[in-house]
Design a protein around this motif. Structure first.
Motif, PDB file in Angstrom:
ATOM      1  N   LEU A 131      50.422  52.355 -23.438  1.00 51.81           N
ATOM      2  CA  LEU A 131      51.364  53.418 -23.100  1.00 51.81           C
ATOM      3  C   LEU A 131      52.798  52.899 -23.117  1.00 51.81           C
ATOM      4  O   LEU A 131      53.710  53.608 -23.558  1.00 51.81           O
ATOM      5  N   GLY A 132      53.012  51.677 -22.656  1.00 48.80           N
ATOM      6  CA  GLY A 132      54.345  51.079 -22.732  1.00 48.80           C
ATOM      7  C   GLY A 132      54.820  50.939 -24.167  1.00 48.80           C
ATOM      8  O   GLY A 132      55.980  51.228 -24.481  1.00 48.80           O
ATOM      9  N   ASP A 133      53.919  50.510 -25.044  1.00 47.21           N
ATOM     10  CA  ASP A 133      54.277  50.396 -26.464  1.00 47.21           C
ATOM     11  C   ASP A 133      54.584  51.761 -27.075  1.00 47.21           C
ATOM     12  O   ASP A 133      55.481  51.890 -27.909  1.00 47.21           O
ATOM     13  N   VAL A 134      53.844  52.771 -26.664  1.00 44.84           N
ATOM     14  CA  VAL A 134      54.089  54.122 -27.173  1.00 44.84           C
ATOM     15  C   VAL A 134      55.443  54.628 -26.681  1.00 44.84           C
ATOM     16  O   VAL A 134      56.212  55.199 -27.454  1.00 44.84           O
ATOM     17  N   PHE A 135      55.761  54.400 -25.406  1.00 43.23           N
ATOM     18  CA  PHE A 135      57.085  54.770 -24.897  1.00 43.23           C
ATOM     19  C   PHE A 135      58.166  54.081 -25.702  1.00 43.23           C
ATOM     20  O   PHE A 135      59.168  54.689 -26.069  1.00 43.23           O
TER      21      PHE A 135
ATOM     22  N   THR B  86      42.934  64.658 -33.093  1.00 48.72           N
ATOM     23  CA  THR B  86      41.792  63.742 -33.125  1.00 48.72           C
ATOM     24  C   THR B  86      42.278  62.329 -33.441  1.00 48.72           C
ATOM     25  O   THR B  86      43.355  62.153 -34.025  1.00 48.72           O
ATOM     26  N   PRO B  87      41.485  61.336 -33.092  1.00 50.05           N
ATOM     27  CA  PRO B  87      41.837  59.963 -33.475  1.00 50.05           C
ATOM     28  C   PRO B  87      42.019  59.810 -34.988  1.00 50.05           C
ATOM     29  O   PRO B  87      42.915  59.089 -35.435  1.00 50.05           O
ATOM     30  N   ASP B  88      41.192  60.507 -35.771  1.00 50.38           N
ATOM     31  CA  ASP B  88      41.324  60.423 -37.234  1.00 50.38           C
ATOM     32  C   ASP B  88      42.649  61.003 -37.716  1.00 50.38           C
ATOM     33  O   ASP B  88      43.281  60.456 -38.622  1.00 50.38           O
ATOM     34  N   GLN B  89      43.066  62.116 -37.127  1.00 49.40           N
ATOM     35  CA  GLN B  89      44.355  62.703 -37.506  1.00 49.40           C
ATOM     36  C   GLN B  89      45.500  61.751 -37.163  1.00 49.40           C
ATOM     37  O   GLN B  89      46.433  61.577 -37.957  1.00 49.40           O
ATOM     38  N   LEU B  90      45.420  61.126 -35.991  1.00 52.08           N
ATOM     39  CA  LEU B  90      46.454  60.162 -35.615  1.00 52.08           C
ATOM     40  C   LEU B  90      46.498  58.990 -36.582  1.00 52.08           C
ATOM     41  O   LEU B  90      47.581  58.514 -36.939  1.00 52.08           O
ATOM     42  N   ALA B  91      45.337  58.525 -37.011  1.00 53.07           N
ATOM     43  CA  ALA B  91      45.300  57.417 -37.975  1.00 53.07           C
ATOM     44  C   ALA B  91      45.955  57.838 -39.287  1.00 53.07           C
ATOM     45  O   ALA B  91      46.619  57.028 -39.935  1.00 53.07           O
ATOM     46  N   GLN B  92      45.777  59.101 -39.677  1.00 52.29           N
ATOM     47  CA  GLN B  92      46.427  59.591 -40.896  1.00 52.29           C
ATOM     48  C   GLN B  92      47.945  59.639 -40.749  1.00 52.29           C
ATOM     49  O   GLN B  92      48.675  59.387 -41.697  1.00 52.29           O
ATOM     50  N   VAL B  93      48.420  59.959 -39.553  1.00 52.86           N
ATOM     51  CA  VAL B  93      49.861  60.051 -39.314  1.00 52.86           C
ATOM     52  C   VAL B  93      50.473  58.672 -39.115  1.00 52.86           C
ATOM     53  O   VAL B  93      51.468  58.323 -39.757  1.00 52.86           O
ATOM     54  N   LEU B  94      49.898  57.888 -38.224  1.00 50.05           N
ATOM     55  CA  LEU B  94      50.482  56.591 -37.871  1.00 50.05           C
ATOM     56  C   LEU B  94      50.117  55.497 -38.860  1.00 50.05           C
ATOM     57  O   LEU B  94      50.868  54.533 -39.012  1.00 50.05           O
ATOM     58  N   GLY B  95      48.971  55.618 -39.488  1.00 47.67           N
ATOM     59  CA  GLY B  95      48.481  54.584 -40.388  1.00 47.67           C
ATOM     60  C   GLY B  95      47.598  53.598 -39.644  1.00 47.67           C
ATOM     61  O   GLY B  95      47.823  53.302 -38.467  1.00 47.67           O
ATOM     62  N   SER B  96      46.605  53.093 -40.325  1.00 47.25           N
ATOM     63  CA  SER B  96      45.664  52.170 -39.680  1.00 47.25           C
ATOM     64  C   SER B  96      46.339  50.862 -39.289  1.00 47.25           C
ATOM     65  O   SER B  96      45.950  50.245 -38.297  1.00 47.25           O
TER      66      SER B  96
ATOM     67  N   LEU C  47      45.294  57.204 -27.639  1.00 43.86           N
ATOM     68  CA  LEU C  47      46.476  57.859 -28.207  1.00 43.86           C
ATOM     69  C   LEU C  47      46.244  59.365 -28.373  1.00 43.86           C
ATOM     70  O   LEU C  47      47.142  60.161 -28.106  1.00 43.86           O
ATOM     71  N   ALA C  48      45.053  59.736 -28.814  1.00 45.38           N
ATOM     72  CA  ALA C  48      44.745  61.158 -28.996  1.00 45.38           C
ATOM     73  C   ALA C  48      44.781  61.897 -27.656  1.00 45.38           C
ATOM     74  O   ALA C  48      45.158  63.072 -27.606  1.00 45.38           O
ATOM     75  N   GLU C  49      44.428  61.217 -26.581  1.00 48.04           N
ATOM     76  CA  GLU C  49      44.481  61.824 -25.250  1.00 48.04           C
ATOM     77  C   GLU C  49      45.899  61.868 -24.706  1.00 48.04           C
ATOM     78  O   GLU C  49      46.321  62.865 -24.125  1.00 48.04           O
ATOM     79  N   GLU C  50      46.620  60.770 -24.868  1.00 47.20           N
ATOM     80  CA  GLU C  50      47.891  60.594 -24.171  1.00 47.20           C
ATOM     81  C   GLU C  50      49.128  61.041 -24.945  1.00 47.20           C
ATOM     82  O   GLU C  50      50.092  61.510 -24.337  1.00 47.20           O
ATOM     83  N   LEU C  51      49.144  60.881 -26.260  1.00 45.63           N
ATOM     84  CA  LEU C  51      50.348  61.191 -27.023  1.00 45.63           C
ATOM     85  C   LEU C  51      50.791  62.653 -26.865  1.00 45.63           C
ATOM     86  O   LEU C  51      51.986  62.904 -26.638  1.00 45.63           O
ATOM     87  N   PRO C  52      49.881  63.617 -26.921  1.00 53.28           N
ATOM     88  CA  PRO C  52      50.335  65.001 -26.707  1.00 53.28           C
ATOM     89  C   PRO C  52      50.987  65.195 -25.332  1.00 53.28           C
ATOM     90  O   PRO C  52      52.010  65.868 -25.212  1.00 53.28           O
ATOM     91  N   ARG C  53      50.419  64.577 -24.301  1.00 49.64           N
ATOM     92  CA  ARG C  53      50.992  64.702 -22.956  1.00 49.64           C
ATOM     93  C   ARG C  53      52.336  64.015 -22.857  1.00 49.64           C
ATOM     94  O   ARG C  53      53.262  64.534 -22.227  1.00 49.64           O
ATOM     95  N   LEU C  54      52.465  62.838 -23.481  1.00 57.11           N
ATOM     96  CA  LEU C  54      53.735  62.121 -23.416  1.00 57.11           C
ATOM     97  C   LEU C  54      54.838  62.880 -24.144  1.00 57.11           C
ATOM     98  O   LEU C  54      55.953  63.001 -23.635  1.00 57.11           O
ATOM     99  N   VAL C  55      54.521  63.388 -25.325  1.00 55.69           N
ATOM    100  CA  VAL C  55      55.518  64.166 -26.072  1.00 55.69           C
ATOM    101  C   VAL C  55      55.895  65.410 -25.271  1.00 55.69           C
ATOM    102  O   VAL C  55      57.081  65.758 -25.164  1.00 55.69           O
ATOM    103  N   ASP C  56      54.918  66.058 -24.667  1.00 57.37           N
ATOM    104  CA  ASP C  56      55.178  67.233 -23.844  1.00 57.37           C
ATOM    105  C   ASP C  56      56.105  66.874 -22.682  1.00 57.37           C
ATOM    106  O   ASP C  56      57.058  67.593 -22.388  1.00 57.37           O
ATOM    107  N   LYS C  57      55.845  65.751 -22.015  1.00 56.83           N
ATOM    108  CA  LYS C  57      56.678  65.324 -20.879  1.00 56.83           C
ATOM    109  C   LYS C  57      58.089  64.965 -21.326  1.00 56.83           C
ATOM    110  O   LYS C  57      59.044  65.173 -20.585  1.00 56.83           O
ATOM    111  N   LEU C  58      58.218  64.421 -22.524  1.00 58.71           N
ATOM    112  CA  LEU C  58      59.541  64.051 -23.032  1.00 58.71           C
ATOM    113  C   LEU C  58      60.352  65.261 -23.486  1.00 58.71           C
ATOM    114  O   LEU C  58      61.559  65.159 -23.688  1.00 58.71           O
ATOM    115  N   THR C  59      59.690  66.378 -23.668  1.00 56.46           N
ATOM    116  CA  THR C  59      60.353  67.588 -24.172  1.00 56.46           C
ATOM    117  C   THR C  59      60.028  68.787 -23.274  1.00 56.46           C
ATOM    118  O   THR C  59      59.512  69.801 -23.751  1.00 56.46           O
TER     119      THR C  59
END
Length: 136
Positions: free
Chosen positions: A26-30, A70-80, A101-113
């Motif tokens: 989560l720190g790296d994602v921030f 989904t984790p697969d969608q995130l892999a398509q966006v971020l890259g393996s 990431l699939a669980e947390e990224l939507p919540r983090l983006v939501d909290k940031l916006t």
């Protein structure tokens, strides 16, 4: 509750839920979301749009219902390679990293916006520094 108080709660909950690996992730994602040299949140939004998943991230930024990813969608966006890099730093498997990431990224983006707008890099960076100070 302010934006950064909410983010502190998110990271603290992540620590409690999954230990140090999850907290490091989560720190790296921030850091990824607040660092202008990596494109920050605007860069992530652009990546989602370029890869055909714009409606997902737009729902996280917006004030309405949040679409799941989904984790697969995130892999398509971020890259393996990016998933692998995050996983190695966090001490997690690629599968666990993508799942978290699939669980947390939507919540983090939501909290940031919270009002449906993307804050400036300076505001995000200041908040990240505040988070690091409060979390040690």
């Amino acid at each position: 509750m302010g934006l950064f108080d909410a983010l502190i709660q998110e990271v603290s909950a992540g620590r409690e839920a999954g230990g140090d690996g999850r907290a490091r992730l989560l720190g790296d994602v921030f850091n990824m979301l607040t660092n202008p040299s990596t494109g920050g949140l605007p860069g992530l939004i652009r990546q989602f749009h370029e890869r055909g998943f714009g409606e997902l991230i737009d729902s996280w930024v917006g004030t309405g219902a949040k679409l799941p990813v989904t984790p697969d969608q995130l892999a398509q966006v971020l890259g393996s390679d990016r998933i692998d890099q995050l996983a190695q730093h966090a001490g997690l498997s690629d599968v666990d990293t993508a799942r978290i990431l699939a669980e947390e990224l939507p919540r983090l983006v939501d909290k940031l916006t919270p009002d449906g707008t993307v804050p400036s890099h300076d505001m995000l960076r200041q908040g990240f520094e505040l988070l690091k100070g409060k979390l040690g």
